[in-house]
Design a protein around this motif. Structure first.
Motif, PDB file in Angstrom:
ATOM      1  N   ILE A 338      -1.370   3.229  -4.673  1.00 56.85           N
ATOM      2  CA  ILE A 338      -2.547   3.261  -5.532  1.00 56.85           C
ATOM      3  C   ILE A 338      -3.801   2.930  -4.720  1.00 56.85           C
ATOM      4  O   ILE A 338      -4.844   3.576  -4.856  1.00 56.85           O
ATOM      5  N   ILE A 339      -3.704   1.918  -3.868  1.00 60.24           N
ATOM      6  CA  ILE A 339      -4.839   1.558  -3.020  1.00 60.24           C
ATOM      7  C   ILE A 339      -5.245   2.737  -2.137  1.00 60.24           C
ATOM      8  O   ILE A 339      -6.442   3.026  -1.946  1.00 60.24           O
ATOM      9  N   GLN A 340      -4.248   3.448  -1.632  1.00 62.21           N
ATOM     10  CA  GLN A 340      -4.533   4.611  -0.797  1.00 62.21           C
ATOM     11  C   GLN A 340      -5.266   5.693  -1.594  1.00 62.21           C
ATOM     12  O   GLN A 340      -6.241   6.290  -1.118  1.00 62.21           O
ATOM     13  N   LEU A 341      -4.814   5.932  -2.829  1.00 58.75           N
ATOM     14  CA  LEU A 341      -5.457   6.950  -3.659  1.00 58.75           C
ATOM     15  C   LEU A 341      -6.906   6.588  -3.965  1.00 58.75           C
ATOM     16  O   LEU A 341      -7.796   7.438  -3.934  1.00 58.75           O
ATOM     17  N   VAL A 342      -7.156   5.322  -4.258  1.00 55.38           N
ATOM     18  CA  VAL A 342      -8.517   4.875  -4.523  1.00 55.38           C
ATOM     19  C   VAL A 342      -9.384   5.045  -3.271  1.00 55.38           C
ATOM     20  O   VAL A 342     -10.523   5.530  -3.347  1.00 55.38           O
TER      21      VAL A 342
END
Length: 370
Positions: A338-342
């Motif tokens: 999720i952090i990567q997507l953000v």
């Protein structure tokens, strides 16, 4: 936690675009930096105080208008109310750049294309994407049409059409795309504009004509073919066509995934022996491509920056959800994927902003056609 910079609005959109300097253009005199910062602060406050809280009301009123039928299609009451508030704040007609305003002899926002791009992003954080723009008289297709009239209209045409458009008393549309040909290559356009004495006679069919569905749409700028013999880019011309001219038929509102975009609409229009005065031709025969580029260049910047505003709002919602939802014993914001997507979204939005702002700056320095 997944975080983005705090949004000045404090409203539903929780992220704010990065701060950018707006260097003074050697061609267009920019608004002084302190005054521009104050203008943006005023615009953010308008978004927080008047736009975001009324978004659901806007959609509710639009749906009521849709159910009444096309003969009632006009902007909902809340837009007219917010226009008065935007006028009182000095947020009306920000789109008209200093050079076009000077040519027209009318008052604009005093901004360069680059500065107005930042304002477009702020207005674009609204939902609907043009809700705030409508309130500030900065929505499509009227902004582009007003620039055309400002640059190429006669003084009589400015008084008849530009002034009521600048006051938001009427709306307009721009007729270019046709169903029978690939209109992305405008040399294909076949709608004919034939000289007959002191008139031009127009025959053809257009579709996806934004804004033509509104009962407040009173004037159209139409692009068509005045000559088949001239050089390729001198065959097209643009002409003013009042919407109440005999021979114009609004065939239907076009739909995208079932959405008719009430109350503006994207109309299919039939032209059958439509006659307008020869004086309605803009800038003379064969200048259609030049006008189109000068019109569409700024318009692309406006749309792109509004979409970046939409992307910022979507990212803020993404971050809020990641911080509020728990799955498999941890918040989504704690998951590496999720952090990567953000982070990827943040980078992509910033990339897009930098590219569009560079284009706006080049228009200020080099002109709209380069």
């Amino acid at each position: 936690q997944v975080q983005s910079p705090a949004h000045k609005c404090g409203g539903p959109c929780k992220t704010e675009p990065r701060s950018h300097s707006s260097p003074r253009s050697p061609c267009l005199a920019a608004m002084e930096a302190a005054a521009f910062a104050k203008l943006k602060e005023n615009l953010w406050d308008f978004m927080k105080t008047d736009v975001y809280p009324n978004e659901l009301l806007f959609f509710k009123q639009v749906e009521e208008i849709r159910h009444k039928g096309p003969e009632h299609w006009r902007q909902p009451t809340i837009v007219f109310e917010l226009r008065e508030k935007a006028k009182a704040r000095g947020l009306f007609n920000l789109f008209l750049p200093v050079d076009s305003a000077a040519k027209a002899g009318r008052q604009g926002g005093g901004l360069t294309n680059l500065q107005y791009a930042d304002c477009c992003e702020i207005m674009g954080t609204a939902n609907h994407a043009e809700f705030a723009a409508e309130a500030c008289n900065c929505s499509s297709p009227d902004t582009g049409n007003m620039e055309v009239l400002a640059r190429f209209g006669t003084e009589e045409q400015k008084k008849q059409w530009l002034e009521p458009l600048l006051e938001a008393k009427i709306r307009s549309c721009y007729a270019m795309t046709e169903p029978e040909v690939a209109s992305s290559d405008a040399t294909n356009i076949r709608t004919s504009i034939q000289r007959d004495g002191e008139e031009y006679v127009i025959n053809g069919r257009k579709h996806w004509i934004t804004g033509a569905g509104s009962i407040d749409c009173k004037i159209m700028i139409l692009m068509g073919r005045t000559s088949s013999e001239a050089k390729t880019y001198r065959q097209q011309s643009q002409i003013l066509v009042p919407m109440d001219t005999p021979g114009i038929t609004l065939v239907r509102p076009m739909q995208t995934f079932g959405d008719d975009d009430c109350p503006k609409g994207h109309m299919e229009i039939l032209f059958e022996d439509v006659r307008v005065p020869a004086s309605n031709i803009l800038w003379g025969e064969g200048r259609g491509f030049e006008i189109a580029q000068l019109r569409l260049g700024p318009g692309r910047i406006h749309h792109c920056m509004r979409m970046i505003g939409q992307a910022e709002r979507a990212l803020s919602l993404m971050c809020q959800r990641a911080n509020s939802r728990t799955a498999f014993g941890q918040k989504l914001a704690e998951m590496g994927s999720i952090i990567q997507l953000v982070a990827e979204s943040r980078a992509e939005i910033d990339q897009a902003r930098l590219l569009v702002r560079e284009a706006a700056d080049r228009m200020d320095r080099l002109g709209n056609t380069d």
